[in-house]
Write a protein that holds these residues in place. Structure first.
Motif, PDB file in Angstrom:
ATOM      1  N   PRO A 149       0.835  -1.206   0.000  1.00 29.02           N
ATOM      2  CA  PRO A 149       0.000   0.000   0.000  1.00 29.02           C
ATOM      3  C   PRO A 149       0.866   1.251   0.000  1.00 29.02           C
ATOM      4  O   PRO A 149       2.015   1.238   0.445  1.00 29.02           O
ATOM      5  CB  PRO A 149      -0.801  -0.130   1.297  1.00 29.02           C
ATOM      6  N   GLY A 150       0.320   2.308  -0.503  1.00 30.42           N
ATOM      7  CA  GLY A 150       1.108   3.531  -0.546  1.00 30.42           C
ATOM      8  C   GLY A 150       0.336   4.703  -1.096  1.00 30.42           C
ATOM      9  O   GLY A 150      -0.892   4.773  -0.993  1.00 30.42           O
ATOM     10  N   VAL A 151       1.073   5.612  -1.722  1.00 23.99           N
ATOM     11  CA  VAL A 151       0.527   6.891  -2.184  1.00 23.99           C
ATOM     12  C   VAL A 151       0.980   7.122  -3.620  1.00 23.99           C
ATOM     13  O   VAL A 151       2.117   6.781  -3.992  1.00 23.99           O
ATOM     14  CB  VAL A 151       0.998   8.045  -1.270  1.00 23.99           C
ATOM     15  N   LYS A 152       0.094   7.720  -4.391  1.00 31.38           N
ATOM     16  CA  LYS A 152       0.422   8.159  -5.747  1.00 31.38           C
ATOM     17  C   LYS A 152       0.250   9.673  -5.818  1.00 31.38           C
ATOM     18  O   LYS A 152      -0.835  10.196  -5.628  1.00 31.38           O
ATOM     19  CB  LYS A 152      -0.494   7.489  -6.780  1.00 31.38           C
ATOM     20  N   LEU A 153       1.365  10.363  -6.071  1.00 29.04           N
ATOM     21  CA  LEU A 153       1.374  11.821  -6.155  1.00 29.04           C
ATOM     22  C   LEU A 153       1.824  12.216  -7.553  1.00 29.04           C
ATOM     23  O   LEU A 153       2.910  11.831  -7.994  1.00 29.04           O
ATOM     24  CB  LEU A 153       2.311  12.420  -5.106  1.00 29.04           C
ATOM     25  N   VAL A 154       0.985  12.985  -8.251  1.00 26.42           N
ATOM     26  CA  VAL A 154       1.292  13.434  -9.611  1.00 26.42           C
ATOM     27  C   VAL A 154       1.488  14.939  -9.582  1.00 26.42           C
ATOM     28  O   VAL A 154       0.634  15.679  -9.089  1.00 26.42           O
ATOM     29  CB  VAL A 154       0.170  13.061 -10.597  1.00 26.42           C
ATOM     30  N   ALA A 199       9.677   3.607   0.701  1.00 24.20           N
ATOM     31  CA  ALA A 199      10.382   3.533  -0.592  1.00 24.20           C
ATOM     32  C   ALA A 199       9.667   4.482  -1.556  1.00 24.20           C
ATOM     33  O   ALA A 199       8.445   4.625  -1.506  1.00 24.20           O
ATOM     34  CB  ALA A 199      10.387   2.115  -1.148  1.00 24.20           C
ATOM     35  N   ILE A 200      10.443   5.129  -2.441  1.00 26.64           N
ATOM     36  CA  ILE A 200       9.892   6.138  -3.347  1.00 26.64           C
ATOM     37  C   ILE A 200      10.493   5.927  -4.734  1.00 26.64           C
ATOM     38  O   ILE A 200      11.676   5.583  -4.873  1.00 26.64           O
ATOM     39  CB  ILE A 200      10.191   7.569  -2.857  1.00 26.64           C
ATOM     40  N   ALA A 201       9.691   6.180  -5.749  1.00 29.96           N
ATOM     41  CA  ALA A 201      10.148   6.151  -7.142  1.00 29.96           C
ATOM     42  C   ALA A 201       9.476   7.294  -7.886  1.00 29.96           C
ATOM     43  O   ALA A 201       8.307   7.630  -7.627  1.00 29.96           O
ATOM     44  CB  ALA A 201       9.816   4.823  -7.808  1.00 29.96           C
ATOM     45  N   ILE A 202      10.213   7.913  -8.804  1.00 30.41           N
ATOM     46  CA  ILE A 202       9.684   8.995  -9.643  1.00 30.41           C
ATOM     47  C   ILE A 202       9.738   8.537 -11.088  1.00 30.41           C
ATOM     48  O   ILE A 202      10.826   8.262 -11.611  1.00 30.41           O
ATOM     49  CB  ILE A 202      10.489  10.300  -9.474  1.00 30.41           C
ATOM     50  N   ASN A 203       8.583   8.460 -11.713  1.00 27.96           N
ATOM     51  CA  ASN A 203       8.492   8.003 -13.112  1.00 27.96           C
ATOM     52  C   ASN A 203       9.226   6.680 -13.322  1.00 27.96           C
ATOM     53  O   ASN A 203       9.923   6.481 -14.307  1.00 27.96           O
ATOM     54  CB  ASN A 203       9.043   9.061 -14.067  1.00 27.96           C
ATOM     55  N   PRO A 230       4.217  14.560 -17.010  1.00 27.92           N
ATOM     56  CA  PRO A 230       3.985  14.734 -15.574  1.00 27.92           C
ATOM     57  C   PRO A 230       4.870  13.809 -14.738  1.00 27.92           C
ATOM     58  O   PRO A 230       5.223  12.717 -15.178  1.00 27.92           O
ATOM     59  CB  PRO A 230       2.503  14.383 -15.423  1.00 27.92           C
ATOM     60  N   TYR A 231       5.198  14.258 -13.530  1.00 29.47           N
ATOM     61  CA  TYR A 231       6.067  13.506 -12.638  1.00 29.47           C
ATOM     62  C   TYR A 231       5.190  12.701 -11.680  1.00 29.47           C
ATOM     63  O   TYR A 231       4.480  13.265 -10.837  1.00 29.47           O
ATOM     64  CB  TYR A 231       6.980  14.445 -11.873  1.00 29.47           C
ATOM     65  N   THR A 232       5.228  11.380 -11.836  1.00 31.92           N
ATOM     66  CA  THR A 232       4.425  10.488 -11.005  1.00 31.92           C
ATOM     67  C   THR A 232       5.305   9.924  -9.901  1.00 31.92           C
ATOM     68  O   THR A 232       6.262   9.196 -10.171  1.00 31.92           O
ATOM     69  CB  THR A 232       3.831   9.343 -11.837  1.00 31.92           C
ATOM     70  N   VAL A 233       4.962  10.274  -8.671  1.00 32.33           N
ATOM     71  CA  VAL A 233       5.732   9.844  -7.508  1.00 32.33           C
ATOM     72  C   VAL A 233       4.941   8.753  -6.799  1.00 32.33           C
ATOM     73  O   VAL A 233       3.794   8.979  -6.388  1.00 32.33           O
ATOM     74  CB  VAL A 233       6.009  11.017  -6.547  1.00 32.33           C
ATOM     75  N   LEU A 234       5.540   7.571  -6.676  1.00 29.34           N
ATOM     76  CA  LEU A 234       4.936   6.456  -5.948  1.00 29.34           C
ATOM     77  C   LEU A 234       5.721   6.232  -4.670  1.00 29.34           C
ATOM     78  O   LEU A 234       6.958   6.170  -4.695  1.00 29.34           O
ATOM     79  CB  LEU A 234       4.938   5.186  -6.792  1.00 29.34           C
ATOM     80  N   ALA A 235       5.011   6.126  -3.566  1.00 27.32           N
ATOM     81  CA  ALA A 235       5.643   5.933  -2.264  1.00 27.32           C
ATOM     82  C   ALA A 235       4.940   4.795  -1.543  1.00 27.32           C
ATOM     83  O   ALA A 235       3.703   4.732  -1.509  1.00 27.32           O
ATOM     84  CB  ALA A 235       5.581   7.209  -1.433  1.00 27.32           C
ATOM     85  N   VAL A 236       5.723   3.882  -0.977  1.00 31.52           N
ATOM     86  CA  VAL A 236       5.191   2.752  -0.222  1.00 31.52           C
ATOM     87  C   VAL A 236       5.067   3.159   1.240  1.00 31.52           C
ATOM     88  O   VAL A 236       5.997   3.737   1.816  1.00 31.52           O
ATOM     89  CB  VAL A 236       6.106   1.523  -0.375  1.00 31.52           C
ATOM     90  N   GLY A 237       3.921   2.853   1.829  1.00 27.17           N
ATOM     91  CA  GLY A 237       3.677   3.183   3.225  1.00 27.17           C
ATOM     92  C   GLY A 237       2.192   3.079   3.536  1.00 27.17           C
ATOM     93  O   GLY A 237       1.389   2.652   2.690  1.00 27.17           O
ATOM     94  N   ASP A 238       1.835   3.464   4.729  1.00 27.63           N
ATOM     95  CA  ASP A 238       0.429   3.496   5.109  1.00 27.63           C
ATOM     96  C   ASP A 238      -0.238   4.636   4.339  1.00 27.63           C
ATOM     97  O   ASP A 238      -0.015   5.818   4.624  1.00 27.63           O
ATOM     98  CB  ASP A 238       0.299   3.705   6.620  1.00 27.63           C
ATOM     99  N   GLY A 239      -1.054   4.281   3.345  1.00 31.00           N
ATOM    100  CA  GLY A 239      -1.577   5.252   2.397  1.00 31.00           C
ATOM    101  C   GLY A 239      -2.278   6.435   3.027  1.00 31.00           C
ATOM    102  O   GLY A 239      -1.904   7.596   2.804  1.00 31.00           O
ATOM    103  N   LYS A 240      -3.294   6.185   3.827  1.00 27.29           N
ATOM    104  CA  LYS A 240      -4.095   7.271   4.395  1.00 27.29           C
ATOM    105  C   LYS A 240      -3.266   8.134   5.347  1.00 27.29           C
ATOM    106  O   LYS A 240      -3.327   9.365   5.301  1.00 27.29           O
ATOM    107  CB  LYS A 240      -5.304   6.694   5.119  1.00 27.29           C
ATOM    108  N   LYS A 241      -2.492   7.490   6.206  1.00 28.58           N
ATOM    109  CA  LYS A 241      -1.659   8.267   7.123  1.00 28.58           C
ATOM    110  C   LYS A 241      -0.599   9.063   6.364  1.00 28.58           C
ATOM    111  O   LYS A 241      -0.291  10.199   6.730  1.00 28.58           O
ATOM    112  CB  LYS A 241      -0.991   7.338   8.141  1.00 28.58           C
ATOM    113  N   LEU A 242      -0.069   8.456   5.304  1.00 28.28           N
ATOM    114  CA  LEU A 242       0.970   9.135   4.533  1.00 28.28           C
ATOM    115  C   LEU A 242       0.412  10.359   3.811  1.00 28.28           C
ATOM    116  O   LEU A 242       1.056  11.418   3.770  1.00 28.28           O
ATOM    117  CB  LEU A 242       1.585   8.155   3.521  1.00 28.28           C
TER     118      LEU A 242
END
Length: 304
Positions: A149-154, A199-203, A230-242
């Motif tokens: 689980p994680g977050v998607k930030l564009v 953990a984080i990845a960009i594009n 666009p720059y898509t940032v994916l981060a692994v973690g507790d999605g809602k808290k993050l």
């Protein structure tokens, strides 16, 4: 006595259609210059015009024609002889180019294989020598792909990138526009790390503790690899808290200020599952304590 009216029975001759083209008529009537005309008439009068009439003149003309024909024939023969040679040299050059191209492709393939082998050995070294925390070390070093689980930030540039002004960047220079800059992505990534991202990845480019986000002109580079919006940032973690922690952080508010001041487009959402690849290249470093009394031990610093 009455005056007799003039006789109108005889009409004046009509004007020539080309009366207004006197210059053109003169050119057509006198196409040959007067001097050339006189010379031609003089040659016709003394019999020197036309082909040569004496035997000597005829022999000279024939000899000139023979020489001209010989030169043309020799030139054509030489061209026919040299044509295969030129074609052969061209084929040899093409073959050399093809051979060198294949050799360069083979070397590039070998380099890619060696890089993959080195990266695989580095990943195994991290997993084997990490002890009980081997998986955690490999995760933090980006040696293995991760999912969870994680977050998607564009983050994307504004539609109108010619805007300017003060805003959160506190400048009015060239960089103060609707374009996303390297320092903006640095703050976004640091904000996600601080908010609890594992953990984080960009594009698709995995970030590690040694990754660098820089600029080259208008392009953003991550570990010297250019990214495009666009720059898509994916981060692994507790999605809602993050998501909540990032939006409440100073870096999240900075991103919101960019959106309000420069119309930079952003969106963030929690994801049930995101997948991040392993880092394309790893740099393994180890630190060892210095012996007592050495400069490094006195300062508390190790070696790498």
């Amino acid at each position: 006595m009455s005056q007799q009216s003039p006789d109108r029975s005889t009409a004046s001759p009509p004007a020539r259609p080309d009366a207004s083209m006197s210059l053109l008529n003169n050119v057509m009537d006198h196409s040959l210059d007067d001097g050339y005309a006189e010379a031609s008439a003089r040659r016709r009068a003394d019999g020197s015009a036309g082909l040569p009439r004496t035997l000597k003149s005829k022999l000279g003309l024939a000899a000139g024609l023979v020489v001209a024909a010989l030169v043309v024939t020799l030139g054509a023969a030489e061209a026919r002889i040299s044509a295969p040679v030129v074609a052969k040299e061209r084929e040899e050059l093409i073959d050399r180019i093809d051979a060198e191209t294949q050799a360069a492709d083979a070397l590039e393939s070998d380099v890619d294989e060696l890089r993959s082998d080195v990266s695989e050995r580095q990943r195994k070294a991290l997993e084997q020598h990490g002890g009980d925390q081997g998986q955690l070390v490999a995760l933090l070093a980006g040696a293995t792909p991760v999912e969870g689980p994680g977050v998607k930030l564009v983050v994307d540039d504004a539609k109108d990138t010619d805007q300017g002004g003060g805003g959160p960047r506190e400048s009015t220079g060239f960089a103060d526009t609707g374009r996303v800059r390297d320092r903006d992505m640095q703050r976004v990534v640091n904000g996600l790390w601080e908010s609890g991202a594992e953990a984080i990845a960009i594009n698709g480019q995995r970030l590690t503790a040694l990754s660098a986000i820089r600029a080259a002109g208008d392009a953003i580079l991550v570990d010297n690899r250019p990214l495009v919006p666009p720059y898509t940032v994916l981060a692994v973690g507790d999605g809602k808290k993050l998501v909540t922690a990032f939006q409440d952080s100073a870096d999240g508010q900075y991103l919101q200020a960019l959106k309000e001041s420069f119309d930079i487009r952003t969106s963030i959402s929690d994801q049930a599952e995101v997948r991040l690849p392993a880092a394309p290249s790893l740099i393994v470093r180890t630190a060892e304590p210095k012996a007592a009394g050495s400069g490094a031990a006195d300062t508390g610093k190790g070696t790498s």
